[in-house]
Design a protein around this motif. Structure first.
Motif, PDB file in Angstrom:
ATOM      1  N   SER A   6      15.718   9.257  61.466  1.00  0.00           N
ATOM      2  CA  SER A   6      14.405   8.712  61.779  1.00  0.00           C
ATOM      3  C   SER A   6      13.568   8.509  60.523  1.00  0.00           C
ATOM      4  CB  SER A   6      13.674   9.641  62.754  1.00  0.00           C
ATOM      5  OG  SER A   6      12.411   9.114  63.100  1.00  0.00           O
ATOM      6  N   ARG A   7      13.590   9.505  59.620  1.00  0.00           N
ATOM      7  CA  ARG A   7      12.828   9.373  58.381  1.00  0.00           C
ATOM      8  C   ARG A   7      13.359   8.221  57.523  1.00  0.00           C
ATOM      9  NH1 ARG A   7      12.449  15.102  59.024  1.00  0.00           N
ATOM     10  NH2 ARG A   7      14.483  15.468  58.051  1.00  0.00           N
ATOM     11  N   THR A   8      14.684   8.091  57.490  1.00  0.00           N
ATOM     12  CA  THR A   8      15.283   7.006  56.702  1.00  0.00           C
ATOM     13  C   THR A   8      14.958   5.648  57.299  1.00  0.00           C
ATOM     14  OG1 THR A   8      17.106   8.435  56.016  1.00  0.00           O
ATOM     15  CG2 THR A   8      17.465   6.062  55.832  1.00  0.00           C
ATOM     16  N   VAL A   9      15.040   5.542  58.628  1.00  0.00           N
ATOM     17  CA  VAL A   9      14.766   4.265  59.304  1.00  0.00           C
ATOM     18  C   VAL A   9      13.308   3.873  59.120  1.00  0.00           C
ATOM     19  CG1 VAL A   9      14.623   3.145  61.561  1.00  0.00           C
ATOM     20  CG2 VAL A   9      16.656   4.453  60.955  1.00  0.00           C
ATOM     21  N   ASP A  10      12.392   4.839  59.234  1.00  0.00           N
ATOM     22  CA  ASP A  10      10.969   4.528  59.039  1.00  0.00           C
ATOM     23  C   ASP A  10      10.736   3.952  57.642  1.00  0.00           C
ATOM     24  OD1 ASP A  10      10.260   5.343  61.551  1.00  0.00           O
ATOM     25  OD2 ASP A  10       9.572   7.336  60.941  1.00  0.00           O
ATOM     26  N   THR A  11      11.358   4.565  56.645  1.00  0.00           N
ATOM     27  CA  THR A  11      11.211   4.074  55.264  1.00  0.00           C
ATOM     28  C   THR A  11      11.795   2.680  55.117  1.00  0.00           C
ATOM     29  OG1 THR A  11      11.295   6.332  54.397  1.00  0.00           O
ATOM     30  CG2 THR A  11      11.750   4.546  52.850  1.00  0.00           C
ATOM     31  N   MET A  12      12.984   2.467  55.693  1.00  0.00           N
ATOM     32  CA  MET A  12      13.644   1.162  55.601  1.00  0.00           C
ATOM     33  C   MET A  12      12.795   0.064  56.224  1.00  0.00           C
ATOM     34  SD  MET A  12      17.610   2.065  56.531  1.00  0.00           S
ATOM     35  CE  MET A  12      17.929   0.332  56.855  1.00  0.00           C
ATOM     36  N   PHE A  13      12.316   0.322  57.444  1.00  0.00           N
ATOM     37  CA  PHE A  13      11.569  -0.707  58.159  1.00  0.00           C
ATOM     38  C   PHE A  13      10.229  -0.982  57.483  1.00  0.00           C
ATOM     39  CE2 PHE A  13      13.537  -1.685  62.431  1.00  0.00           C
ATOM     40  CZ  PHE A  13      14.794  -1.213  62.085  1.00  0.00           C
ATOM     41  N   THR A  14       9.601   0.071  56.939  1.00  0.00           N
ATOM     42  CA  THR A  14       8.347  -0.128  56.206  1.00  0.00           C
ATOM     43  C   THR A  14       8.583  -0.985  54.972  1.00  0.00           C
ATOM     44  OG1 THR A  14       7.437   1.969  57.000  1.00  0.00           O
ATOM     45  CG2 THR A  14       6.458   1.031  55.007  1.00  0.00           C
ATOM     46  N   ASP A  15       9.668  -0.690  54.252  1.00  0.00           N
ATOM     47  CA  ASP A  15       9.990  -1.468  53.050  1.00  0.00           C
ATOM     48  C   ASP A  15      10.312  -2.916  53.394  1.00  0.00           C
ATOM     49  OD1 ASP A  15       9.574   0.702  51.455  1.00  0.00           O
ATOM     50  OD2 ASP A  15      11.697   1.206  51.209  1.00  0.00           O
TER      51      ASP A  15
END
Length: 315
Positions: free
Chosen positions: A76-85
């Motif tokens: 979840s933390r990785t996906v949030d960062t990816m989608f924000t980027d």
């Protein structure tokens, strides 16, 4: 044995990650499917494929309740960062093309629903390629959404002091006492503010910004509140006043039409009107996207014009 990075990239898809993000948010397959326009079996299939690629479960049921596993929390933390980027990349590419384009997710407390449309009208006229979504909540929900970073920006009045937040006031929220025009209370000589509060007061529910503002002000001025009824929205309080259930304190904007029609009256009471500010709020640690910055700049530059449009000569 864990997959290599190349193997993982070959097995994962952005669609799986999008589905995972929706299920993790709702903790419910059906609601995630509704949000994404998919069937529940399709969502379940995407999560199974994701778990096969990860080699670990990302969700688990305890009883009938769905929880995110430890592996799911990491994902979840990785996906949030990816989608924000990716979102930031989309906006930066639009900027290179000389445009402001992208998504703007706003949450606003219910009292702000009377003013935000005026701000959005001029903003979207200036930036027609921005997709805006607006969620109306009460103050407690707005604070929770700030804590979980669900929105780009939150519009509220009573800003929490316990968090490090950037705050941009953009319009006065003028709160007034409201009485039905034929209420016998208006015949009372020397009507005091406490008399008004004792006269079958209708109040918002706990967690409402309107109620919180009124409670703070009354505590500062040693006035007592004794609500007759608690109602879940300003609209419900307004209709309660019109039905003769009692009196209330409401945003001036919410009763503009009823004042013009002569249905309600704003009595002159000591301490009123109460003036608070609607503010655009976001965590101080959050770096604004180009679309967020465009909205903040627009709100800052539109303050005087917006007050004139909303309140006219009262601004």
């Amino acid at each position: 044995m864990p997959y290599s990075l190349n193997q993982l990239l070959n097995r994962l898809s952005f669609r799986q990650l999008q589905v995972f993000k929706a299920v993790a948010h709702h903790l419910n397959y059906s609601r995630a499917a509704e949000e994404l326009g998919l069937t529940q079996p399709a969502v379940s299939a995407q999560i199974r494929q994701l778990e096969q690629a990860m080699g670990q479960p990302v969700f688990e049921y305890v009883g009938k309740k769905l929880y995110v596993t430890a592996a799911g929390e990491q994902l979840s933390r990785t996906v949030d960062t990816m989608f924000t980027d990716l979102e930031r990349l989309q906006m930066q590419l639009a900027e290179l093309d000389g445009q402001v384009r992208g998504e703007l997710r706003l949450a606003a407390v219910s009292t702000a629903q009377y003013s935000v449309p005026y701000l959005l009208e001029s903003f979207l006229e200036a930036y027609p390629q921005v997709d805006v979504s607006l969620t109306i909540v009460n103050r407690a929900q707005a604070v929770e959404r700030l804590n979980t970073n669900q929105d780009h920006l939150v519009i509220m009045g009573m800003v929490p002091e316990s968090r490090n937040l950037n705050t941009l006031p953009f319009l006065d929220n003028i709160m007034v006492p409201v009485v039905r025009s034929d209420d016998p209370l208006l015949q009372k000589e020397n009507l005091s503010t406490q008399d008004f509060f004792n006269a079958r007061l209708l109040m918002r529910e706990a967690g409402s910004g309107t109620r919180h503002a009124l409670e703070v002000w009354c505590a500062q001025n040693r006035l007592k509140l004794a609500p007759r009824l608690e109602l879940g929205s300003n609209v419900a309080i307004k209709h309660g006043i019109l039905a003769g259930l009692g009196v209330g304190v409401l945003p001036r904007l919410s009763v503009t039409a009823e004042i013009k029609l002569g249905q309600v009256t704003i009595p002159e009471l000591e301490g009123f009107p109460l003036r608070r500010s609607w503010c655009v709020v976001y965590p101080a640690s959050k770096y604004p996207t180009p679309v967020m910055q465009a909205f903040l700049d627009h709100a800052r530059s539109s303050t005087r014009e917006l007050a004139q449009r909303v309140y006219g000569d009262e601004a």
